[in-house]
Design a protein around this motif. Structure first.
Motif, PDB file in Angstrom:
ATOM      1  N   LEU A  34       0.828  -1.202   0.000  1.00 50.95           N
ATOM      2  CA  LEU A  34       0.000   0.000   0.000  1.00 50.95           C
ATOM      3  C   LEU A  34       0.864   1.254   0.000  1.00 50.95           C
ATOM      4  O   LEU A  34       0.673   2.171  -0.801  1.00 50.95           O
ATOM      5  CB  LEU A  34      -0.938   0.007   1.215  1.00 50.95           C
ATOM      6  N   VAL A  35       1.837   1.284   0.902  1.00 44.32           N
ATOM      7  CA  VAL A  35       2.675   2.476   1.048  1.00 44.32           C
ATOM      8  C   VAL A  35       3.508   2.728  -0.206  1.00 44.32           C
ATOM      9  O   VAL A  35       3.699   3.880  -0.619  1.00 44.32           O
ATOM     10  CB  VAL A  35       3.576   2.345   2.292  1.00 44.32           C
ATOM     11  N   ALA A  36       3.985   1.659  -0.843  1.00 45.66           N
ATOM     12  CA  ALA A  36       4.782   1.830  -2.066  1.00 45.66           C
ATOM     13  C   ALA A  36       3.975   2.513  -3.161  1.00 45.66           C
ATOM     14  O   ALA A  36       4.547   3.182  -4.032  1.00 45.66           O
ATOM     15  CB  ALA A  36       5.294   0.483  -2.557  1.00 45.66           C
ATOM     16  N   GLY A  37       2.655   2.353  -3.125  1.00 43.43           N
ATOM     17  CA  GLY A  37       1.808   3.001  -4.114  1.00 43.43           C
ATOM     18  C   GLY A  37       1.427   4.420  -3.764  1.00 43.43           C
ATOM     19  O   GLY A  37       0.734   5.085  -4.543  1.00 43.43           O
ATOM     20  N   VAL A  38       1.876   4.907  -2.602  1.00 48.10           N
ATOM     21  CA  VAL A  38       1.510   6.254  -2.146  1.00 48.10           C
ATOM     22  C   VAL A  38       2.745   7.130  -1.921  1.00 48.10           C
ATOM     23  O   VAL A  38       2.794   8.281  -2.367  1.00 48.10           O
ATOM     24  CB  VAL A  38       0.674   6.178  -0.841  1.00 48.10           C
TER      25      VAL A  38
END
Length: 411
Positions: free
Chosen positions: A212-216
């Motif tokens: 999730l964080v890698a996409g944000v």
């Protein structure tokens, strides 16, 4: 029509402006749906030291609002400087954010291990707790903890799955993604860290969050989710939870919180690690998640056990990250496949130490399948896939002892 095009171009422009100013942006389908304050997340949060005398320091930083109160997050922080190994020059150390999984907490040993490797590491708790001191734990990876007075939501099924109809501030993912990004912003503000050289790795639910964080948060240079993957509603340890949600709520959960809604928006090189019989994150869905990433490599490790200890242990994590952040050459092999029917030609460069065909003929649920591993002739570069193989992949060990794999393919 022209108005629609104009609005679309305006949104793209505004998204580009947000990324340029903060280094953070939501996937296009989620923009305007999840109320994270991106400029706030991009800035270092307020924090205070709990203990600065220990080689592995502890601190508390501020998070989102929960039940009417601004939350506090506990974290361990360590670097070569806190361990007393050397005096830092400004911007000397690469940084890493360490994300624990279900039932876990901030792990002191994890931050210490990465500091011993030359990194400035932060490991935060994502359950609203503070871990007990090491001497009160059953083992170095023990997760005994106490509740913080201003802790956020617990990492339980209620807050992960069943608060969809309530405010985002009571949903665990909303807080966890925010708290991870805040931890990243915090260590980037420390003068001993090079803010242009940071990475993230997480285990199990921490691997899920890493996706999730890698996409944000596009300020990271590398990401390694271990076990954690998406498409959870299509087969995972949480089948019963999705059955309880029902079709409509499951679809909403997937749109908001499944890694499949985020990974395609990631920009960093990613190494996806899992085991062939992982009880939580099933093989096909793990591969489908990795397929969404723009810059992915794989390590499907036969029978990799599932725990925080086993998830932090693979040397592939450090070798992958250090090759990117420190210009090392310990993770540089790649594979090419050419398939014609059941005949597969493969080439791996540089030449590996060992090569295998891994396959399963089982039609049981993913954790219950039997996998076979057949040694291959490195020089031959060809293999015939057994007719009864349901799934298969080429698995190799490179000169740096990295366990690597090509994509897991169906036959």
């Amino acid at each position: 029509m022209k108005k629609t095009i104009l609005i679309g171009l305006t949104l793209i422009f505004l998204q580009g402006m947000v990324i340029a100013q903060t280094g953070i942006s939501l996937p296009p389908d989620l923009q305007g749906r999840i109320p994270w304050d991106l400029p706030v997340l991009s800035a270092a949060p307020d924090f205070r030291w709990v203990n600065q005398s220990d080689p592995v320091r502890s601190l508390i930083y501020t998070g989102e609002v929960y039940e009417g109160k601004v939350t506090e997050i506990f974290a361990y922080y360590a670097s070569p400087a806190t361990l007393g190994e050397k005096n830092p020059e400004t911007g000397e150390f690469p940084g890493i954010v360490l994300v624990h999984g279900g039932g876990g907490t901030a792990f002191r040993i994890w931050a210490e291990e990465w500091a011993e490797r030359g990194y400035a590491a932060i490991a935060m708790d994502l359950s609203g707790n503070q871990p007990l001191p090491t001497e009160q734990q059953d083992n170095p990876w023990g997760s005994k903890s106490t509740r913080l007075a201003a802790g956020g939501p617990k990492q339980d099924d209620e807050h992960k799955f069943f608060r969809l109809d309530e405010n985002f501030t009571v949903q665990w993912q909303f807080h966890s993604v925010s708290n991870i990004i805040r931890a990243h912003s915090l260590i980037r503000s420390f003068p001993e860290i090079n803010p242009d050289k940071t990475a993230i790795t997480g285990i199990s639910w921490g691997g899920y969050l890493t996706n999730l964080v890698a996409g944000v948060d596009h300020r990271f240079n590398a990401a390694v989710p271990v076990y954690g993957a998406g498409f959870l509603h299509q087969g995972s340890a949480w089948d019963n939870q999705f059955d309880s949600l029902g079709a409509d709520a499951t679809q909403r959960w997937v749109e908001l919180w499944d890694p499949s809604s985020y990974v395609a928006h990631a920009r960093v090189p990613m190494l996806f690690i899992n085991g062939t019989n992982d009880f939580a994150y099933f093989v096909e869905n793990w591969q489908k998640t990795a397929n969404l990433a723009h810059n992915a490599q794989y390590a499907m490790i036969p029978e990799l056990k599932h725990s925080h200890l086993h998830g932090a242990e693979p040397g592939e994590i450090y070798n992958f990250i250090s090759t990117i952040l420190e210009d090392k050459n310990d993770f540089n092999s790649s594979i090419k496949l050419k398939q014609k029917g059941s005949e597969v030609g493969y080439s791996i460069a540089p030449a590996p130490k060992e090569v295998y065909l891994a396959f399963t003929a089982g039609d049981k649920r993913s954790p219950e399948r039997d996998w076979q591993r057949i040694p291959l002739d490195k020089a031959k570069g060809k293999v015939t896939i057994p007719s009864d193989a349901r799934l298969w992949y080429i698995y190799w060990v490179d000169e740096s002892e990295n366990r690597r794999s090509g994509k897991v393919l169906s036959n």
